[in-house]
Motif scaffolding. Structure first.
Motif, PDB file in Angstrom:
ATOM      1  N   GLU A  10      41.483  64.076  80.566  1.00 41.77           N
ATOM      2  CA  GLU A  10      40.316  63.844  79.270  1.00 41.77           C
ATOM      3  C   GLU A  10      39.237  63.221  79.893  1.00 41.77           C
ATOM      4  O   GLU A  10      37.977  63.530  79.460  1.00 41.77           O
ATOM      5  CB  GLU A  10      41.081  63.306  78.050  1.00 41.77           C
ATOM      6  N   ARG A  11      39.466  62.269  80.726  1.00 40.54           N
ATOM      7  CA  ARG A  11      38.271  61.405  81.086  1.00 40.54           C
ATOM      8  C   ARG A  11      37.409  62.393  82.009  1.00 40.54           C
ATOM      9  O   ARG A  11      36.227  62.118  81.766  1.00 40.54           O
ATOM     10  CB  ARG A  11      38.875  60.190  81.833  1.00 40.54           C
ATOM     11  N   PRO A  17      36.206  66.100  79.568  1.00 40.59           N
ATOM     12  CA  PRO A  17      36.440  65.710  78.308  1.00 40.59           C
ATOM     13  C   PRO A  17      36.000  67.019  77.299  1.00 40.59           C
ATOM     14  O   PRO A  17      35.247  67.831  77.780  1.00 40.59           O
ATOM     15  CB  PRO A  17      35.324  64.691  77.811  1.00 40.59           C
ATOM     16  N   ASN A  27      45.295  61.382  79.966  1.00 42.45           N
ATOM     17  CA  ASN A  27      44.021  60.497  79.939  1.00 42.45           C
ATOM     18  C   ASN A  27      43.161  60.746  81.076  1.00 42.45           C
ATOM     19  O   ASN A  27      42.076  60.799  81.022  1.00 42.45           O
ATOM     20  CB  ASN A  27      44.428  58.925  79.836  1.00 42.45           C
TER      21      ASN A  27
END
Length: 141
Positions: A33-34, A37, A30
Motif C-alpha cells: 500500500e505504501r 497506494p 503495508n
C-alpha cells in the motif's frame, strides 16, 4: 498417528501461522500500500501481480520449510518436498488468492486486510496442511 501426534503437528502449524505468516502479511500489505497506494485498476493489477509472483511463492515455500523443519524433516527432505510441491501449490494459490486479493485491494480497508486473509486462510491452510503431510510410507502408516 496418535491424537497427541496430530495435536503437536497442529500446534506447530499454528505457531508458524501466528509467529511467521501473520506478521509477514501485516508488513507485506503495508509495503504494497505504501509503494502502490490506491484502488485504481492499474494499481490493483500491479499489486495482484507482485503479490502472486513474489510473495506467494515465498510464503508457500517458507511455510513448507518451517513446518517441515518443526516436524524434524532433514534439509534434503525439505528440498525434495519443495521441488515436488511448490509449483502445483503456487498455481492453486493463484486460483484461490488472486480473486481474494482483487477484492481486498478494491473493497477492504488496509487495517482489515489481514483479518480477511485469515478468514480465507482457514480453508487454504487446511489444503496446505494436507499438502505438507508426508506420504503414508514416510509417515509410518
Amino acid at each position: 498417528k496418535t491424537v497427541q501426534d496430530r495435536a503437536a503437528r497442529a500446534l506447530k502449524f499454528g505457531a508458524v501461522g501466528c509467529f511467521w505468516v501473520g506478521p509477514l502479511l501485516t508488513y507485506w500489505f503495508n509495503v504494497m500500500e505504501r509503494f502502490l497506494p490506491g484502488r485504481a485498476p492499474a494499481r490493483v493489477a500491479a499489486k495482484l501481480v507482485i503479490d502472486q509472483v513474489l510473495q506467494g511463492p515465498f510464503m508457500i515455500g517458507s511455510m513448507f520449510a518451517l513446518c517441515a523443519a518443526a516436524n524434524g524433516a532433514s534439509v534434503d527432505a525439505i528440498q525434495n518436498k519443495l521441488e515436488a510441491e511448490l509449483w502445483p501449490t503456487w498455481v492453486n494459490s493463484v486460483i484461490v488468492w488472486g480473486p481474494v486479493q482483487i477484492g481486498q485491494q478494491t473493497l477492504v480497508p488496509l487495517k482489515y486486510r489481514v483479518a480477511v486473509a485469515n478468514g480465507v486462510s482457514y480453508v487454504w491452510d487446511t489444503y496446505l496442511s494436507l499438502k505438507m503431510m508426508p506420504p503414508p510410507a514416510e509417515a509410518g502408516t
